[in-house]
Write a protein that holds these residues in place. Structure first.
Motif, mmCIF file in Angstrom:
data_model
loop_
_atom_site.group_PDB
_atom_site.id
_atom_site.type_symbol
_atom_site.label_atom_id
_atom_site.label_comp_id
_atom_site.label_asym_id
_atom_site.label_seq_id
_atom_site.Cartn_x
_atom_site.Cartn_y
_atom_site.Cartn_z
ATOM 1 N N UNK A 68 0.851 -1.179 0.000
ATOM 2 C CA UNK A 68 0.000 0.000 0.000
ATOM 3 C C UNK A 68 0.897 1.243 0.000
ATOM 4 N N UNK A 69 0.313 2.407 -0.195
ATOM 5 C CA UNK A 69 1.020 3.686 -0.351
ATOM 6 C C UNK A 69 1.772 3.776 -1.680
ATOM 7 N N UNK A 70 1.631 2.787 -2.531
ATOM 8 C CA UNK A 70 2.244 2.791 -3.866
ATOM 9 C C UNK A 70 1.570 1.710 -4.698
ATOM 10 N N UNK A 71 1.657 1.813 -6.010
ATOM 11 C CA UNK A 71 1.085 0.781 -6.880
ATOM 12 C C UNK A 71 2.058 -0.363 -7.115
ATOM 13 N N UNK A 72 3.358 -0.071 -6.999
ATOM 14 C CA UNK A 72 4.377 -1.110 -7.137
ATOM 15 C C UNK A 72 5.614 -0.702 -6.337
ATOM 16 N N UNK A 73 6.346 -1.686 -5.826
ATOM 17 C CA UNK A 73 7.532 -1.427 -5.004
ATOM 18 C C UNK A 73 8.622 -2.427 -5.376
ATOM 19 N N UNK A 74 9.841 -1.938 -5.505
ATOM 20 C CA UNK A 74 10.972 -2.818 -5.780
ATOM 21 C C UNK A 74 11.380 -3.596 -4.541
ATOM 22 N N UNK A 75 11.709 -4.856 -4.741
ATOM 23 C CA UNK A 75 12.271 -5.689 -3.685
ATOM 24 C C UNK A 75 13.758 -5.820 -4.018
ATOM 25 N N UNK A 76 14.631 -5.532 -3.037
ATOM 26 C CA UNK A 76 16.052 -5.355 -3.320
ATOM 27 C C UNK A 76 16.912 -6.424 -2.660
ATOM 28 N N UNK A 77 18.157 -6.489 -3.116
ATOM 29 C CA UNK A 77 19.074 -7.514 -2.607
ATOM 30 C C UNK A 77 19.538 -7.243 -1.194
ATOM 31 N N UNK A 78 19.253 -6.080 -0.653
ATOM 32 C CA UNK A 78 19.573 -5.727 0.724
ATOM 33 C C UNK A 78 18.623 -4.651 1.216
ATOM 34 N N UNK A 79 18.689 -4.288 2.499
ATOM 35 C CA UNK A 79 17.720 -3.363 3.103
ATOM 36 C C UNK A 79 18.015 -1.891 2.850
ATOM 37 N N UNK A 80 17.968 -1.478 1.574
ATOM 38 C CA UNK A 80 18.193 -0.085 1.231
ATOM 39 C C UNK A 80 18.059 0.121 -0.265
ATOM 40 N N UNK A 81 17.771 1.360 -0.674
ATOM 41 C CA UNK A 81 17.562 1.638 -2.092
ATOM 42 C C UNK A 81 18.854 1.636 -2.893
ATOM 43 N N UNK A 82 19.996 1.562 -2.217
ATOM 44 C CA UNK A 82 21.271 1.470 -2.928
ATOM 45 C C UNK A 82 21.593 0.040 -3.346
#
Length: 239
Positions: free
Chosen positions: A24-38
């Motif tokens: 929720x709060x978005x239509x899609x969200x990236x799932x990443x290889x670690x806990x951060x957008x980097x």
């Protein structure tokens, strides 16, 4: 006593893998290889997906929430976008989480308002990030490295970031968010003037923003200002 022990065992098993949660709060969200957008995006979830968590851990602050969940797809999603019904842990804590590969989490964000710029008494020449010392770009590049733990420089992620009036375009080219919504620890940017200007966002209060900066008005000195939010664009390198 046997019944009590069985209940505890059952709860432990339930806590190892969560129930399914929704975005929720978005239509899609990236799932990443670690806990951060980097970290690299390895999967994208949408509001239609049922997401299960194996554990949760502390990571990059996303709009005031530092919790990230590791999914059964073996990637991390920010708790801010996940409707778990709780602001805390709903499954066990992950073990052995590594810091981002870009150099770590940096210092406290946004950190104290103080003139801790390392070249304040040595304004000649070029800094390690390929900017001229005591310019606004040098100060902000240093803050990004020091406090965000991001290895930012004049060619961050490829393009030439150059003068302050090109930072917004460079950010957009590299997928770094640019918007009108300041948060402490983001970069305030304007194209006004011959070269533009960038500053470090220290505080946000109502419709005002307090920034720390160098070389405002051509002084090659540190200063702070509180101005309307509308004075700047905001580049979100990490927060």
């Amino acid at each position: 006593m046997k019944f009590f022990a069985s209940v505890i065992l059952c709860l432990a098993v339930l806590a190892s893998v969560s129930s399914a949660y929704k975005i929720y709060k978005a239509t899609s969200v990236n799932c990443r290889s670690g806990p951060g957008t980097n970290y690299k995006a390895v999967k994208t979830y949408t509001t239609k997906d049922n997401i299960k968590l194996t554990c949760q851990t502390s990571g990059q602050n996303i709009k005031g929430n530092t919790l990230w969940g590791k999914t059964t797809d073996n990637c991390y999603i920010a708790d801010y976008y996940l409707h778990t019904g709780s602001n805390g842990y709903v499954v066990k804590k992950c073990g052995g989480s590594k810091p981002p590969s870009n150099g770590g989490g940096g210092g406290k964000i946004p950190g104290p308002m103080t003139n801790d710029y390392p070249y304040k008494n040595n304004c000649g020449g070029v800094d390690p990030w390929s900017y001229y010392k005591c310019q606004c770009t040098s100060f902000v590049a240093w803050r990004i490295n020091k406090r965000l733990g991001v290895k930012f420089h004049n060619h961050y992620k490829g393009p030439n970031w150059g003068n302050a009036n090109t930072w917004d375009n460079a950010a957009k080219q590299t997928g770094v968010p640019v918007n009108s919504k300041p948060v402490p620890g983001c970069v305030a940017q304007t194209n006004a003037g011959r070269y533009g200007h960038v500053a470090w966002v220290a505080k946000v209060s109502g419709n005002s923003v307090t920034v720390e900066e160098y070389n405002h008005g051509g002084t090659e000195r540190y200063g702070t200002r509180t101005v309307p939010k509308s004075s700047f664009n905001y580049i979100h390198v990490k927060v």
